[in-house]
Design a protein around this motif. Structure first.
Motif, PDB file in Angstrom:
ATOM      1  N   MET A   1      76.865  71.543 110.893  1.00 47.17           N
ATOM      2  CA  MET A   1      76.479  72.831 110.302  1.00 47.17           C
ATOM      3  C   MET A   1      76.159  72.633 108.823  1.00 47.17           C
ATOM      4  SD  MET A   1      76.040  76.134 110.680  1.00 47.17           S
ATOM      5  CE  MET A   1      76.908  76.541 112.196  1.00 47.17           C
ATOM      6  N   ILE A   2      74.993  73.111 108.418  1.00 43.82           N
ATOM      7  CA  ILE A   2      74.571  73.046 107.021  1.00 43.82           C
ATOM      8  C   ILE A   2      74.825  74.407 106.388  1.00 43.82           C
ATOM      9  CG2 ILE A   2      72.668  72.605 105.431  1.00 43.82           C
ATOM     10  CD1 ILE A   2      73.575  70.202 107.107  1.00 43.82           C
ATOM     11  N   ASN A   3      75.634  74.426 105.341  1.00 42.69           N
ATOM     12  CA  ASN A   3      75.989  75.677 104.668  1.00 42.69           C
ATOM     13  C   ASN A   3      75.073  75.924 103.475  1.00 42.69           C
ATOM     14  OD1 ASN A   3      78.210  76.233 106.368  1.00 42.69           O
ATOM     15  ND2 ASN A   3      79.498  74.835 105.175  1.00 42.69           N
ATOM     16  N   ILE A   4      74.420  77.081 103.487  1.00 35.56           N
ATOM     17  CA  ILE A   4      73.471  77.438 102.430  1.00 35.56           C
ATOM     18  C   ILE A   4      73.949  78.713 101.756  1.00 35.56           C
ATOM     19  CG2 ILE A   4      71.077  77.994 101.899  1.00 35.56           C
ATOM     20  CD1 ILE A   4      70.293  76.480 104.435  1.00 35.56           C
ATOM     21  N   LEU A   5      74.196  78.607 100.459  1.00 32.75           N
ATOM     22  CA  LEU A   5      74.669  79.745  99.674  1.00 32.75           C
ATOM     23  C   LEU A   5      73.486  80.428  99.011  1.00 32.75           C
ATOM     24  CD1 LEU A   5      77.106  81.324  98.401  1.00 32.75           C
ATOM     25  CD2 LEU A   5      76.910  79.728  96.470  1.00 32.75           C
ATOM     26  N   PHE A  29      68.591  71.536 113.034  1.00 36.38           N
ATOM     27  CA  PHE A  29      70.042  71.503 112.869  1.00 36.38           C
ATOM     28  C   PHE A  29      70.514  72.928 112.619  1.00 36.38           C
ATOM     29  CE2 PHE A  29      67.812  69.922 109.059  1.00 36.38           C
ATOM     30  CZ  PHE A  29      68.029  70.970 108.180  1.00 36.38           C
ATOM     31  N   ASP A  30      71.803  73.153 112.835  1.00 38.73           N
ATOM     32  CA  ASP A  30      72.360  74.491 112.666  1.00 38.73           C
ATOM     33  C   ASP A  30      72.568  74.798 111.189  1.00 38.73           C
ATOM     34  OD1 ASP A  30      72.443  74.924 115.397  1.00 38.73           O
ATOM     35  OD2 ASP A  30      74.467  74.074 115.590  1.00 38.73           O
ATOM     36  N   VAL A  31      72.282  76.051 110.828  1.00 42.47           N
ATOM     37  CA  VAL A  31      72.369  76.489 109.440  1.00 42.47           C
ATOM     38  C   VAL A  31      73.239  77.733 109.358  1.00 42.47           C
ATOM     39  CG1 VAL A  31      71.067  77.515 107.536  1.00 42.47           C
ATOM     40  CG2 VAL A  31      70.170  75.501 108.707  1.00 42.47           C
ATOM     41  N   HIS A  32      74.092  77.769 108.348  1.00 40.15           N
ATOM     42  CA  HIS A  32      74.881  78.970 108.045  1.00 40.15           C
ATOM     43  C   HIS A  32      74.463  79.462 106.669  1.00 40.15           C
ATOM     44  CE1 HIS A  32      78.050  81.847 107.474  1.00 40.15           C
ATOM     45  NE2 HIS A  32      78.645  81.135 106.527  1.00 40.15           N
ATOM     46  N   LEU A  33      73.816  80.625 106.633  1.00 41.88           N
ATOM     47  CA  LEU A  33      73.351  81.228 105.381  1.00 41.88           C
ATOM     48  C   LEU A  33      74.247  82.395 105.035  1.00 41.88           C
ATOM     49  CD1 LEU A  33      71.163  81.641 103.119  1.00 41.88           C
ATOM     50  CD2 LEU A  33      69.988  83.165 104.752  1.00 41.88           C
ATOM     51  N   SER A  34      74.768  82.396 103.822  1.00 36.70           N
ATOM     52  CA  SER A  34      75.686  83.460 103.427  1.00 36.70           C
ATOM     53  C   SER A  34      75.691  83.575 101.906  1.00 36.70           C
ATOM     54  CB  SER A  34      77.094  83.161 103.938  1.00 36.70           C
ATOM     55  OG  SER A  34      78.023  84.126 103.457  1.00 36.70           O
ATOM     56  N   ASP A  36      78.681  84.177 100.641  1.00 40.75           N
ATOM     57  CA  ASP A  36      80.110  83.959 100.418  1.00 40.75           C
ATOM     58  C   ASP A  36      80.550  82.697 101.149  1.00 40.75           C
ATOM     59  OD1 ASP A  36      82.758  84.245  99.710  1.00 40.75           O
ATOM     60  OD2 ASP A  36      83.193  85.764 101.229  1.00 40.75           O
ATOM     61  N   ILE A  37      80.423  81.565 100.465  1.00 43.52           N
ATOM     62  CA  ILE A  37      80.841  80.283 101.018  1.00 43.52           C
ATOM     63  C   ILE A  37      81.666  79.576  99.946  1.00 43.52           C
ATOM     64  CG2 ILE A  37      80.078  78.057 101.945  1.00 43.52           C
ATOM     65  CD1 ILE A  37      77.437  79.380 102.722  1.00 43.52           C
ATOM     66  N   PRO A  38      82.812  79.033 100.279  1.00 43.97           N
ATOM     67  CA  PRO A  38      83.594  78.293  99.280  1.00 43.97           C
ATOM     68  C   PRO A  38      82.743  77.207  98.620  1.00 43.97           C
ATOM     69  CG  PRO A  38      84.885  78.640 101.259  1.00 43.97           C
ATOM     70  CD  PRO A  38      83.490  79.093 101.587  1.00 43.97           C
ATOM     71  N   ALA A  39      82.887  77.063  97.322  1.00 46.68           N
ATOM     72  CA  ALA A  39      82.017  76.174  96.553  1.00 46.68           C
ATOM     73  C   ALA A  39      82.015  74.752  97.097  1.00 46.68           C
ATOM     74  CB  ALA A  39      82.436  76.181  95.085  1.00 46.68           C
ATOM     75  N   ASP A  40      83.172  74.244  97.512  1.00 45.70           N
ATOM     76  CA  ASP A  40      83.239  72.851  97.951  1.00 45.70           C
ATOM     77  C   ASP A  40      82.701  72.639  99.366  1.00 45.70           C
ATOM     78  OD1 ASP A  40      85.249  74.079  99.360  1.00 45.70           O
ATOM     79  OD2 ASP A  40      86.833  72.670  98.774  1.00 45.70           O
ATOM     80  N   GLN A  41      82.220  73.723 100.000  1.00 48.20           N
ATOM     81  CA  GLN A  41      81.635  73.603 101.334  1.00 48.20           C
ATOM     82  C   GLN A  41      80.130  73.896 101.341  1.00 48.20           C
ATOM     83  OE1 GLN A  41      83.868  75.739 104.368  1.00 48.20           O
ATOM     84  NE2 GLN A  41      85.795  75.417 103.243  1.00 48.20           N
ATOM     85  N   VAL A  42      79.549  74.114 100.166  1.00 52.29           N
ATOM     86  CA  VAL A  42      78.133  74.469 100.056  1.00 52.29           C
ATOM     87  C   VAL A  42      77.282  73.198 100.042  1.00 52.29           C
ATOM     88  CG1 VAL A  42      76.379  75.477  98.544  1.00 52.29           C
ATOM     89  CG2 VAL A  42      78.591  76.622  98.858  1.00 52.29           C
ATOM     90  N   ASP A  43      76.260  73.170 100.910  1.00 56.60           N
ATOM     91  CA  ASP A  43      75.334  72.034 100.961  1.00 56.60           C
ATOM     92  C   ASP A  43      74.080  72.274 100.114  1.00 56.60           C
ATOM     93  OD1 ASP A  43      76.642  70.243 102.959  1.00 56.60           O
ATOM     94  OD2 ASP A  43      76.458  72.054 104.185  1.00 56.60           O
ATOM     95  N   TYR A  44      73.619  73.519 100.097  1.00 53.92           N
ATOM     96  CA  TYR A  44      72.429  73.877  99.331  1.00 53.92           C
ATOM     97  C   TYR A  44      72.643  75.250  98.704  1.00 53.92           C
ATOM     98  CZ  TYR A  44      70.164  70.066 101.842  1.00 53.92           C
ATOM     99  OH  TYR A  44      69.847  68.841 102.355  1.00 53.92           O
ATOM    100  N   ILE A  45      72.063  75.451  97.523  1.00 50.87           N
ATOM    101  CA  ILE A  45      72.125  76.744  96.849  1.00 50.87           C
ATOM    102  C   ILE A  45      70.708  77.278  96.717  1.00 50.87           C
ATOM    103  CG2 ILE A  45      72.775  78.001  94.762  1.00 50.87           C
ATOM    104  CD1 ILE A  45      74.829  75.774  94.207  1.00 50.87           C
TER     105      ILE A  45
END
Length: 310
Positions: A1-5, A29-34, A36-45
């Motif tokens: 999962m790719i986390n996008i803030l 690939f799966d993406v989570h856009l939000s 509200d994501i903890p800073a140390d779990q963010v892949d892209y801003i």
């Protein structure tokens, strides 16, 4: 999962979120856009502006900050931002700027204001404008937007000179650079367009000395940044007749205060920073492409040169 803030206000989130989700759906690939994501779990801003982030140090996993606008002057100097920063190129910005710049160049070239404002029963046919081939245009700044506008104007027949800090080659344009090229670019500019980025080096590019090098009666069009022009020198040149008109879309203070002299000056046209804007649907595709490149180990596109400031 790719986390996008996503960082930005409620209005920008409401505008961009559905388009980003649609663009990300095509990624392999799966993406989570939000928001509200903890800073140390963010892949892209995805940085939409008016965002609360001033300290990027906690984003230890982030690979890229992707701006949704072309300008980066409010973020590029942040010492905590050490990961790559990409500005928006495309996303509708180029086409929007082409349309706005071309419209106002043609307006001044053809003298349309005399007829639009002169609906008083007077038959004004005493002045025939030159053809485009006899109306030299200069663009200061040959980034993506400057090149796009220059080529569009050249296709209409205008002889276009483009000036940039370093020498460039753009089909259809006469390209010059450096101090000598700057004087050459100004000396022929019956219509001058400013499309430089805002950096300490470009502050007051169009000052009293630069204005004096323009042909008498030249028109200034500024869809770039307000700080590119010495406002007092511009007003003085308009009052003295050195310049015939200034069409301004960007200002040092925005919104432009009601008491600002630009509003009431008869030789100034104010437009409210609308020359070009990112279109959410097109910008989302640019963002998705850069994230796909990052995950595939390819170089990011449109990275900012921190030393140059853009």
């Amino acid at each position: 999962m790719i986390n996008i803030l996503f960082t930005g206000n409620d209005a920008s989130w409401d505008e961009y979120e559905p388009h980003l989700q649609a663009a990300f759906a095509s990624l392999p690939f799966d993406v989570h856009l939000s928001r509200d994501i903890p800073a140390d779990q963010v892949d892209y801003i995805v940085f939409g502006g008016e965002a609360p982030i001033t300290d990027f140090a906690p984003f230890t996993r982030a690979k890229l900050v992707q701006r949704l606008w072309a300008g980066v002057e409010d973020i590029v100097g942040n010492e905590t931002l050490t990961i790559p920063l990409a500005r928006m190129v495309g996303g509708g910005l180029d086409q929007g700027m082409i349309e706005w710049v071309t419209g106002h160049v043609l307006r001044h070239h053809l003298g349309m204001d005399d007829h639009i404002n002169g609906q008083d029963g007077v038959w004004r046919n005493d002045v025939t404008p030159p053809l485009a081939q006899h109306r030299p245009v200069t663009i200061l700044g040959l980034g993506a937007l400057g090149q796009a506008c220059g080529q569009a104007l050249a296709q209409l027949g205008f002889p276009v000179t483009g000036w940039s800090r370093s020498q460039k080659s753009v089909e259809g344009l006469t390209c010059v650079s450096g101090p000598d090229g700057f004087e050459t670019a100004l000396s022929s500019a019956q219509i001058l367009i400013l499309l430089l980025p805002k950096t300490p080096a470009t502050e007051n590019t169009l000052d009293e000395n630069a204005i004096a090098k323009l042909p008498k009666g030249a028109v200034v069009i500024n869809p770039g940044r307000g700080g590119l022009i010495d406002d007092q020198a511009l007003l003085a040149a308009l009052d003295q007749g050195q310049l015939s008109h200034a069409t301004l879309d960007t200002f040092r203070v925005e919104p432009l205060p009601p008491e600002d002299p630009f509003w009431a000056h008869p030789k100034v046209t104010v437009t409210p920073h609308i020359a070009s804007a990112t279109r959410a649907d097109l910008a989302a595709e640019v963002v998705a492409e850069n994230i796909a490149r990052g995950e595939a180990g390819k170089p990011f596109q449109h990275l900012v040169d921190r030393s140059a400031g853009y």
